[in-house]
Motif scaffolding. Structure first.
Motif, PDB file in Angstrom:
ATOM      1  N   MET A 114       4.708  -8.160  -4.145  1.00 19.97           N
ATOM      2  CA  MET A 114       5.487  -7.396  -5.133  1.00 19.97           C
ATOM      3  C   MET A 114       4.675  -6.234  -5.677  1.00 19.97           C
ATOM      4  O   MET A 114       5.213  -5.168  -5.928  1.00 19.97           O
ATOM      5  CB  MET A 114       5.928  -8.302  -6.290  1.00 19.97           C
ATOM      6  CG  MET A 114       7.051  -9.257  -5.951  1.00 19.97           C
ATOM      7  SD  MET A 114       8.656  -8.470  -5.830  1.00 19.97           S
ATOM      8  CE  MET A 114       8.988  -8.107  -7.555  1.00 19.97           C
ATOM      9  N   LEU A 115       3.380  -6.437  -5.850  1.00 23.34           N
ATOM     10  CA  LEU A 115       2.513  -5.386  -6.370  1.00 23.34           C
ATOM     11  C   LEU A 115       2.494  -4.175  -5.439  1.00 23.34           C
ATOM     12  O   LEU A 115       2.386  -3.044  -5.888  1.00 23.34           O
ATOM     13  CB  LEU A 115       1.092  -5.923  -6.558  1.00 23.34           C
ATOM     14  CG  LEU A 115       0.075  -4.994  -7.193  1.00 23.34           C
ATOM     15  CD1 LEU A 115       0.531  -4.560  -8.580  1.00 23.34           C
ATOM     16  CD2 LEU A 115      -1.278  -5.661  -7.265  1.00 23.34           C
ATOM     17  N   ASP A 116       2.650  -4.433  -4.157  1.00 23.47           N
ATOM     18  CA  ASP A 116       2.626  -3.352  -3.173  1.00 23.47           C
ATOM     19  C   ASP A 116       3.938  -2.578  -3.097  1.00 23.47           C
ATOM     20  O   ASP A 116       4.008  -1.542  -2.446  1.00 23.47           O
ATOM     21  CB  ASP A 116       2.298  -3.915  -1.784  1.00 23.47           C
ATOM     22  CG  ASP A 116       0.861  -4.394  -1.685  1.00 23.47           C
ATOM     23  OD1 ASP A 116       0.036  -3.959  -2.520  1.00 23.47           O
ATOM     24  OD2 ASP A 116       0.565  -5.200  -0.781  1.00 23.47           O
ATOM     25  N   LEU A 117       4.987  -3.085  -3.730  1.00 20.94           N
ATOM     26  CA  LEU A 117       6.280  -2.397  -3.712  1.00 20.94           C
ATOM     27  C   LEU A 117       6.284  -1.240  -4.706  1.00 20.94           C
ATOM     28  O   LEU A 117       5.548  -1.254  -5.690  1.00 20.94           O
ATOM     29  CB  LEU A 117       7.417  -3.366  -4.058  1.00 20.94           C
ATOM     30  CG  LEU A 117       7.648  -4.531  -3.101  1.00 20.94           C
ATOM     31  CD1 LEU A 117       8.750  -5.428  -3.645  1.00 20.94           C
ATOM     32  CD2 LEU A 117       7.992  -4.044  -1.707  1.00 20.94           C
ATOM     33  N   ASP A 118       7.137  -0.273  -4.457  1.00 19.66           N
ATOM     34  CA  ASP A 118       7.269   0.838  -5.393  1.00 19.66           C
ATOM     35  C   ASP A 118       7.999   0.360  -6.653  1.00 19.66           C
ATOM     36  O   ASP A 118       8.615  -0.709  -6.664  1.00 19.66           O
ATOM     37  CB  ASP A 118       8.026   2.001  -4.742  1.00 19.66           C
ATOM     38  CG  ASP A 118       9.422   1.596  -4.312  1.00 19.66           C
ATOM     39  OD1 ASP A 118      10.381   1.938  -5.020  1.00 19.66           O
ATOM     40  OD2 ASP A 118       9.546   0.920  -3.265  1.00 19.66           O
ATOM     41  N   ARG A 161       9.633  -8.648   2.546  1.00 16.38           N
ATOM     42  CA  ARG A 161       9.411  -9.476   3.757  1.00 16.38           C
ATOM     43  C   ARG A 161       8.278  -8.906   4.595  1.00 16.38           C
ATOM     44  O   ARG A 161       7.398  -9.631   5.075  1.00 16.38           O
ATOM     45  CB  ARG A 161      10.682  -9.544   4.597  1.00 16.38           C
ATOM     46  CG  ARG A 161      11.719 -10.462   4.072  1.00 16.38           C
ATOM     47  CD  ARG A 161      12.918 -10.576   5.034  1.00 16.38           C
ATOM     48  NE  ARG A 161      14.048 -11.132   4.325  1.00 16.38           N
ATOM     49  CZ  ARG A 161      15.080 -10.439   3.867  1.00 16.38           C
ATOM     50  NH1 ARG A 161      15.155  -9.138   4.059  1.00 16.38           N
ATOM     51  NH2 ARG A 161      16.055 -11.033   3.217  1.00 16.38           N
ATOM     52  N   GLU A 162       8.284  -7.578   4.779  1.00 17.83           N
ATOM     53  CA  GLU A 162       7.245  -6.925   5.578  1.00 17.83           C
ATOM     54  C   GLU A 162       5.869  -7.106   4.952  1.00 17.83           C
ATOM     55  O   GLU A 162       4.891  -7.383   5.655  1.00 17.83           O
ATOM     56  CB  GLU A 162       7.555  -5.441   5.752  1.00 17.83           C
ATOM     57  CG  GLU A 162       8.722  -5.160   6.667  1.00 17.83           C
ATOM     58  CD  GLU A 162       9.147  -3.691   6.665  1.00 17.83           C
ATOM     59  OE1 GLU A 162       8.415  -2.842   6.114  1.00 17.83           O
ATOM     60  OE2 GLU A 162      10.235  -3.408   7.227  1.00 17.83           O
ATOM     61  N   LYS A 163       5.797  -6.936   3.650  1.00 21.87           N
ATOM     62  CA  LYS A 163       4.514  -7.106   2.948  1.00 21.87           C
ATOM     63  C   LYS A 163       3.997  -8.521   3.124  1.00 21.87           C
ATOM     64  O   LYS A 163       2.805  -8.735   3.339  1.00 21.87           O
ATOM     65  CB  LYS A 163       4.647  -6.784   1.453  1.00 21.87           C
ATOM     66  CG  LYS A 163       5.024  -5.357   1.157  1.00 21.87           C
ATOM     67  CD  LYS A 163       3.956  -4.385   1.556  1.00 21.87           C
ATOM     68  CE  LYS A 163       4.390  -2.966   1.239  1.00 21.87           C
ATOM     69  NZ  LYS A 163       3.475  -1.973   1.760  1.00 21.87           N
ATOM     70  N   LEU A 164       4.896  -9.480   3.034  1.00 21.67           N
ATOM     71  CA  LEU A 164       4.493 -10.879   3.206  1.00 21.67           C
ATOM     72  C   LEU A 164       4.030 -11.133   4.635  1.00 21.67           C
ATOM     73  O   LEU A 164       3.039 -11.836   4.859  1.00 21.67           O
ATOM     74  CB  LEU A 164       5.644 -11.817   2.835  1.00 21.67           C
ATOM     75  CG  LEU A 164       5.964 -11.878   1.344  1.00 21.67           C
ATOM     76  CD1 LEU A 164       7.289 -12.600   1.107  1.00 21.67           C
ATOM     77  CD2 LEU A 164       4.844 -12.553   0.570  1.00 21.67           C
ATOM     78  N   ASP A 165       4.722 -10.551   5.604  1.00 22.54           N
ATOM     79  CA  ASP A 165       4.323 -10.709   7.008  1.00 22.54           C
ATOM     80  C   ASP A 165       2.971 -10.054   7.276  1.00 22.54           C
ATOM     81  O   ASP A 165       2.128 -10.616   7.980  1.00 22.54           O
ATOM     82  CB  ASP A 165       5.382 -10.104   7.949  1.00 22.54           C
ATOM     83  CG  ASP A 165       6.652 -10.939   8.004  1.00 22.54           C
ATOM     84  OD1 ASP A 165       6.621 -12.113   7.568  1.00 22.54           O
ATOM     85  OD2 ASP A 165       7.688 -10.409   8.467  1.00 22.54           O
ATOM     86  N   GLU A 166       2.748  -8.864   6.688  1.00 23.98           N
ATOM     87  CA  GLU A 166       1.471  -8.157   6.850  1.00 23.98           C
ATOM     88  C   GLU A 166       0.313  -8.989   6.328  1.00 23.98           C
ATOM     89  O   GLU A 166      -0.764  -8.992   6.890  1.00 23.98           O
ATOM     90  CB  GLU A 166       1.480  -6.832   6.069  1.00 23.98           C
ATOM     91  CG  GLU A 166       2.269  -5.734   6.696  1.00 23.98           C
ATOM     92  CD  GLU A 166       2.368  -4.509   5.775  1.00 23.98           C
ATOM     93  OE1 GLU A 166       1.592  -4.411   4.798  1.00 23.98           O
ATOM     94  OE2 GLU A 166       3.239  -3.666   6.033  1.00 23.98           O
ATOM     95  N   LYS A 167       0.571  -9.670   5.225  1.00 24.19           N
ATOM     96  CA  LYS A 167      -0.483 -10.467   4.596  1.00 24.19           C
ATOM     97  C   LYS A 167      -0.637 -11.818   5.282  1.00 24.19           C
ATOM     98  O   LYS A 167      -1.469 -12.622   4.894  1.00 24.19           O
ATOM     99  CB  LYS A 167      -0.178 -10.658   3.110  1.00 24.19           C
ATOM    100  CG  LYS A 167      -0.229  -9.361   2.323  1.00 24.19           C
ATOM    101  CD  LYS A 167       0.168  -9.587   0.872  1.00 24.19           C
ATOM    102  CE  LYS A 167       0.240  -8.302   0.108  1.00 24.19           C
ATOM    103  NZ  LYS A 167      -1.034  -7.665  -0.154  1.00 24.19           N
ATOM    104  N   GLY A 168       0.200 -12.036   6.296  1.00 28.29           N
ATOM    105  CA  GLY A 168       0.090 -13.293   7.032  1.00 28.29           C
ATOM    106  C   GLY A 168       0.647 -14.469   6.269  1.00 28.29           C
ATOM    107  O   GLY A 168       0.352 -15.620   6.554  1.00 28.29           O
TER     108      GLY A 168
END
Length: 173
Positions: A114-118, A161-168
Motif C-alpha cells: 500500500m505504501l508503494d501506491l500513489d 496485486r502487482e506490488k504484492l507479486d513483486e515483493k514475492g
C-alpha cells in the motif's frame, strides 16, 4: 433541524449550528482519520484540526448539500499530508478481510504494498474498503464521474496485486 438548514446557518456565522454539524459527522470524521492514520490519538488530533479548518473555511462551501463530502475531503487531504510527512501506510483487519487476505498472512506485506501506491489509489481503496463508501459518494468526494472511480478502484487493486507479486508475497487480493 434539517442538515441543509444547519449548514446555511453555519455559513452565516452560527457557531451553534456549526457545532451541531460537527457533532453529526464526528463518527465519519473519526473513522476516516483512523483508517488513514491508524492511531487513535492522531485521529482525534485530525478531527480537531479538520474542525478548525472547516470552521475557518465554511463560507467557501458552494452547496450546502455537499457539506459532508466537503468535510470528508478536508479530512482526507489532512490525512494525506500527515502520511506524506510520516511515510506511513494504513491497514486494518477489516480491509484485509474485505480484500480476501487470510489472517495467517503478515499484514506487513500488504502495508508495504500500500505504501508503494500513489495517493489516489490509497485514497480510493481506503474510502471503499475502510469506510464502505459507495462508488457514487466516492465520486462526489473525489469530484469525478462514477466511471472514473470504478476505473481508479480497478487500477488500484491491480497495482496492489502487482506490488504484492513483486515483493514475492503470497497474498492475493
Amino acid at each position: 433541524m434539517e442538515t441543509e438548514q444547519l449548514v446555511k446557518k453555519a455559513i452565516k456565522g452560527s457557531d451553534e449550528a456549526f457545532l451541531q454539524l460537527i457533532q453529526t459527522y464526528k463518527i465519519d470524521l473519526y473513522k476516516t482519520a483512523l483508517s488513514f492514520l491508524r492511531n487513535e490519538e492522531e485521529a482525534l488530533e485530525a478531527i480537531q484540526e479538520v474542525t478548525y479548518r472547516a470552521y475557518k473555511n465554511i463560507k467557501k462551501l458552494k452547496n450546502e448539500v455537499y457539506f459532508k463530502t466537503w468535510l470528508i475531503r478536508i479530512m482526507i487531504n489532512y490525512c494525506n499530508d500527515q502520511l506524506k510527512h510520516k511515510k506511513r501506510v494504513v491497514m486494518n483487519d477489516e480491509m484485509l478481510n474485505s480484500l480476501g487476505v487470510s489472517e495467517n498472512h503478515t499484514q506487513l506485506e500488504l502495508k508495504d504494498a500500500m505504501l508503494d501506491l500513489d495517493d489516489r489509489s490509497r485514497e480510493v481503496l481506503t474510502l471503499k474498503y475502510f469506510n464502505d463508501v459507495k462508488i457514487k459518494d466516492i465520486a462526489t468526494i473525489m469530484q469525478c464521474p462514477e466511471g472514473t472511480v470504478k476505473t481508479w478502484l480497478n487500477k488500484a487493486l491491480r497495482a496492489l496485486r502487482e506490488k504484492l507479486d513483486e515483493k514475492g508475497g503470497n497474498l492475493h487480493v
